[in-house]
Design an enzyme around this catalytic site. Structure first.
Site, PDB file in Angstrom:
ATOM      1  N   GLU A   1      -7.439  -5.083   5.484  1.00 16.50           N
ATOM      2  CA  GLU A   1      -7.402  -4.837   4.055  1.00 16.50           C
ATOM      3  C   GLU A   1      -6.274  -5.606   3.374  1.00 16.50           C
ATOM      4  O   GLU A   1      -6.409  -6.031   2.222  1.00 16.50           O
ATOM      5  CB  GLU A   1      -7.267  -3.341   3.796  1.00 16.50           C
ATOM      6  CG  GLU A   1      -8.507  -2.553   4.211  1.00 16.50           C
ATOM      7  CD  GLU A   1      -8.301  -1.053   4.193  1.00 16.50           C
ATOM      8  OE1 GLU A   1      -8.764  -0.424   3.234  1.00 16.50           O
ATOM      9  OE2 GLU A   1      -7.685  -0.524   5.136  1.00 16.50           O
TER      10      GLU A   1
ATOM     11  N   ASN B   1     -11.397   1.570  17.962  1.00 19.69           N
ATOM     12  CA  ASN B   1     -10.754   1.895  19.233  1.00 19.69           C
ATOM     13  C   ASN B   1     -11.423   2.986  20.063  1.00 19.69           C
ATOM     14  O   ASN B   1     -11.061   3.170  21.225  1.00 19.69           O
ATOM     15  CB  ASN B   1      -9.297   2.320  18.966  1.00 19.69           C
ATOM     16  CG  ASN B   1      -8.484   1.212  18.324  1.00 19.69           C
ATOM     17  OD1 ASN B   1      -8.321   0.153  18.903  1.00 19.69           O
ATOM     18  ND2 ASN B   1      -8.008   1.443  17.117  1.00 19.69           N
TER      19      ASN B   1
ATOM     20  N   HIS C   1     -12.671   2.872   0.127  1.00 20.31           N
ATOM     21  CA  HIS C   1     -12.603   1.935   1.260  1.00 20.31           C
ATOM     22  C   HIS C   1     -13.375   0.635   0.979  1.00 20.31           C
ATOM     23  O   HIS C   1     -13.722  -0.095   1.901  1.00 20.31           O
ATOM     24  CB  HIS C   1     -13.153   2.561   2.557  1.00 20.31           C
ATOM     25  CG  HIS C   1     -12.410   3.752   3.032  1.00 20.31           C
ATOM     26  ND1 HIS C   1     -13.049   4.867   3.549  1.00 20.31           N
ATOM     27  CD2 HIS C   1     -11.093   4.031   3.078  1.00 20.31           C
ATOM     28  CE1 HIS C   1     -12.155   5.773   3.890  1.00 20.31           C
ATOM     29  NE2 HIS C   1     -10.956   5.286   3.609  1.00 20.31           N
TER      30      HIS C   1
ATOM     31  N   ILE D   1     -10.524   4.707  14.300  1.00 16.02           N
ATOM     32  CA  ILE D   1     -11.450   5.294  15.259  1.00 16.02           C
ATOM     33  C   ILE D   1     -12.593   4.322  15.546  1.00 16.02           C
ATOM     34  O   ILE D   1     -12.972   4.110  16.702  1.00 16.02           O
ATOM     35  CB  ILE D   1     -11.998   6.634  14.729  1.00 16.02           C
ATOM     36  CG1 ILE D   1     -10.864   7.650  14.601  1.00 16.02           C
ATOM     37  CG2 ILE D   1     -13.084   7.183  15.641  1.00 16.02           C
ATOM     38  CD1 ILE D   1     -11.265   8.940  13.907  1.00 16.02           C
TER      39      ILE D   1
ATOM     40  N   ARG E   1      -7.558  11.299  19.999  1.00 15.44           N
ATOM     41  CA  ARG E   1      -7.050  11.268  21.377  1.00 15.44           C
ATOM     42  C   ARG E   1      -6.838  12.688  21.896  1.00 15.44           C
ATOM     43  O   ARG E   1      -7.168  12.995  23.055  1.00 15.44           O
ATOM     44  CB  ARG E   1      -5.749  10.461  21.433  1.00 15.44           C
ATOM     45  CG  ARG E   1      -5.936   8.974  21.159  1.00 15.44           C
ATOM     46  CD  ARG E   1      -4.630   8.263  20.894  1.00 15.44           C
ATOM     47  NE  ARG E   1      -3.996   8.758  19.660  1.00 15.44           N
ATOM     48  CZ  ARG E   1      -2.918   8.209  19.115  1.00 15.44           C
ATOM     49  NH1 ARG E   1      -2.366   7.145  19.686  1.00 15.44           N
ATOM     50  NH2 ARG E   1      -2.400   8.699  18.007  1.00 15.44           N
TER      51      ARG E   1
ATOM     52  N   ARG F   1      -2.889  -2.063  -3.312  1.00 17.18           N
ATOM     53  CA  ARG F   1      -4.113  -1.309  -3.079  1.00 17.18           C
ATOM     54  C   ARG F   1      -4.118  -0.086  -3.997  1.00 17.18           C
ATOM     55  O   ARG F   1      -3.144   0.664  -4.061  1.00 17.18           O
ATOM     56  CB  ARG F   1      -4.185  -0.836  -1.628  1.00 17.18           C
ATOM     57  CG  ARG F   1      -5.437  -0.022  -1.340  1.00 17.18           C
ATOM     58  CD  ARG F   1      -5.247   0.922  -0.182  1.00 17.18           C
ATOM     59  NE  ARG F   1      -6.473   1.661   0.094  1.00 17.18           N
ATOM     60  CZ  ARG F   1      -6.518   2.800   0.771  1.00 17.18           C
ATOM     61  NH1 ARG F   1      -5.414   3.334   1.241  1.00 17.18           N
ATOM     62  NH2 ARG F   1      -7.662   3.408   0.981  1.00 17.18           N
TER      63      ARG F   1
ATOM     64  N   ASN G   1       0.882  -1.180   0.000  1.00 18.35           N
ATOM     65  CA  ASN G   1       0.000   0.000   0.000  1.00 18.35           C
ATOM     66  C   ASN G   1       0.910   1.217   0.000  1.00 18.35           C
ATOM     67  O   ASN G   1       1.453   1.614   1.024  1.00 18.35           O
ATOM     68  CB  ASN G   1      -0.898  -0.009   1.236  1.00 18.35           C
ATOM     69  CG  ASN G   1      -1.886   1.147   1.257  1.00 18.35           C
ATOM     70  OD1 ASN G   1      -1.807   2.067   0.443  1.00 18.35           O
ATOM     71  ND2 ASN G   1      -2.805   1.116   2.205  1.00 18.35           N
TER      72      ASN G   1
ATOM     73  N   GLY H   1     -11.643   6.169  10.141  1.00 15.96           N
ATOM     74  CA  GLY H   1     -10.282   6.481  10.532  1.00 15.96           C
ATOM     75  C   GLY H   1     -10.043   7.944  10.244  1.00 15.96           C
ATOM     76  O   GLY H   1     -10.959   8.757  10.348  1.00 15.96           O
TER      77      GLY H   1
ATOM     78  N   ARG I   1     -10.523  16.244   6.007  1.00 10.15           N
ATOM     79  CA  ARG I   1     -11.408  16.421   4.859  1.00 10.15           C
ATOM     80  C   ARG I   1     -12.800  16.838   5.329  1.00 10.15           C
ATOM     81  O   ARG I   1     -13.311  16.336   6.335  1.00 10.15           O
ATOM     82  CB  ARG I   1     -11.493  15.137   4.038  1.00 10.15           C
ATOM     83  CG  ARG I   1     -10.307  14.929   3.129  1.00 10.15           C
ATOM     84  CD  ARG I   1     -10.341  13.564   2.472  1.00 10.15           C
ATOM     85  NE  ARG I   1      -9.593  12.581   3.238  1.00 10.15           N
ATOM     86  CZ  ARG I   1      -9.534  11.289   2.944  1.00 10.15           C
ATOM     87  NH1 ARG I   1     -10.198  10.816   1.906  1.00 10.15           N
ATOM     88  NH2 ARG I   1      -8.832  10.458   3.692  1.00 10.15           N
TER      89      ARG I   1
END
Length: 400
Positions: free
Chosen positions: A387, A337, A183, A334, A287, A94, A7, A213, A244
């Site tokens: 992935e 977690n 994705h 995200i 975080r 990818r 990737n 993410g 974004r």
């Protein structure tokens, strides 16, 4: 069969060497800060035991080709080498956007390059680097099949009424402007995993998959096929992301041009790199945002609220698309977690049969797990994406 998965990003390369006999990871690595004064390579080797050998190198890495060659030296020639170069049977890559032409994985042939280069317009931040990585690998592995797996491929089952924009039709006919999504490799993987974990055939399930993410997207999977997805012509549309914007009024471009004197390139850069969570509060690491919220930072709270509200709104729209929802799946950094983001996203959807168990949701784990309550009509899952394994499976199946 051994598959090397690559990737290649704008200044980085992620890679894994996977033994497909048992789908075990033999080597994983990350090359970062390519082209900067000092680059880094971190490689983890798993030589068939429970022991992990970690190698870290810091030195200038001027090009992706140099970074990839350094990685292959570790895999095949260093003291912790796990296989010879001629034992690598296929290399899988990818690629973010394949457009309409590349709607399934392909083995690269020389005559494809003009069409492949055309896809760079659809993902200018990603495709040039993805395809550049493939060119570097071809030089290192002459004669070895190079397979491109496109993130957009899973979304090719979206019907025209969902992928078309209400623009003059010739823009679709001549310029291929439509919704392509992104994705897709991740959405497909976690949808399959969800069906497996629930013990049901995928083609009998309706699932909302949320890849969250630094980049984020959502898909409505109906009877096992993608029916809609949040990203559009490019990976800018849809959910609020790290830098974004996601959805904005298209007239924002003209408004900023008239009132700020910005040209289209500057506006595009703002929407891609200075917006999203970063634009709202100056931070794009969740975080840091959570820590700021705990200290009373109102803009950090606003960023969190905007992000989770937008995601919740998309869930509602995909409930309408699907009619019946069997499961909602969170995945990626995200999604896997961040229990706070998951809880705030589902908050308010209890009347629609979505209930999160706070205790299970708050438990950290790297394993797939159901986080909904026993009486939740919709199963809510956290399923780690993979992935690299998905790309390796696609590459192996195509070459075989």
């Amino acid at each position: 069969m051994k598959v090397l998965v690559i990737n290649s990003g704008s200044s980085s390369i992620k890679y894994q060497l996977i033994d497909m006999s048992d789908e075990s990871v033999m080597v994983s690595g990350l090359v970062e800060r390519i082209g900067e004064e000092v680059g880094s390579l971190t490689s983890k080797t798993f030589p068939g035991t429970d022991r992990e050998v970690k190698t870290e190198i810091e030195r200038p890495i001027p090009t992706h080709g140099v970074g990839l060659e350094m990685s292959i030296d570790l895999i095949c020639k260093g003291e912790n080498a796990v296989c010879a170069m001629d034992e690598i049977d296929v290399v899988g890559h990818r690629v973010v956007a394949g457009g309409e032409k590349f709607n399934v994985p392909v083995v690269i042939t020389d005559d494809m390059w003009p069409d492949l280069t055309e896809t760079e317009r659809l993902a200018p931040l990603h495709n040039p680097a993805n395809l550049g990585g493939a060119k570097d690998a071809i030089k290192l592995f002459p004669g070895v099949p190079q397979v491109l797996v496109f993130d957009t491929a899973f979304h090719q089952t979206i019907p025209p009424h969902a992928f078309m924009y209400a623009l003059p039709y010739e823009y679709y006919e001549e310029d291929h402007i439509r919704r392509y999504g992104a994705h897709g490799t991740s959405h497909k993987y976690v949808a399959n995993e969800c069906a497996r974990l629930m013990g049901k055939p995928l083609e009998e399930m309706n699932i909302i998959t949320i890849h969250m993410g630094n980049g984020a997207s959502m898909s409505a999977v109906k009877n096992g096929l993608c029916a809609d997805t949040s990203m559009g012509l490019t990976p800018l549309e849809g959910l609020v992301m790290g830098t974004r914007s996601g959805d904005v009024d298209p007239a924002v471009h003209n408004y900023l041009a008239v009132n700020r004197g910005l040209d289209i390139a500057a506006i595009d850069n703002i929407l891609h790199k200075e917006s999203g969570l970063k634009g709202l509060c100056g931070m794009n690491d969740m975080r840091d945002i959570h820590a700021a919220v705990e200290k009373g930072d109102e803009r950090a709270k606003l960023a969190l609220d905007v992000q989770t509200y937008r995601t919740r709104k998309y869930i509602g729209s995909y409930m309408a698309v699907l009619g019946r929802v069997d499961a909602v799946v969170f995945t990626a950094g995200i999604g896997e977690n961040d229990d706070i983001v998951r809880a705030k996203t589902i908050e308010g959807l209890e009347p629609f049969g979505m209930k999160i168990d706070p205790e299970v949701n708050g438990t950290r784990s790297k394993e797939a797990r159901k986080i909904s309550t026993a009486d939740s009509a919709v199963a809510i899952w956290v399923i780690p994406t993979n992935e690299e394994l998905a790309i390796a499976r696609e590459a192996m199946a195509l070459v075989k």
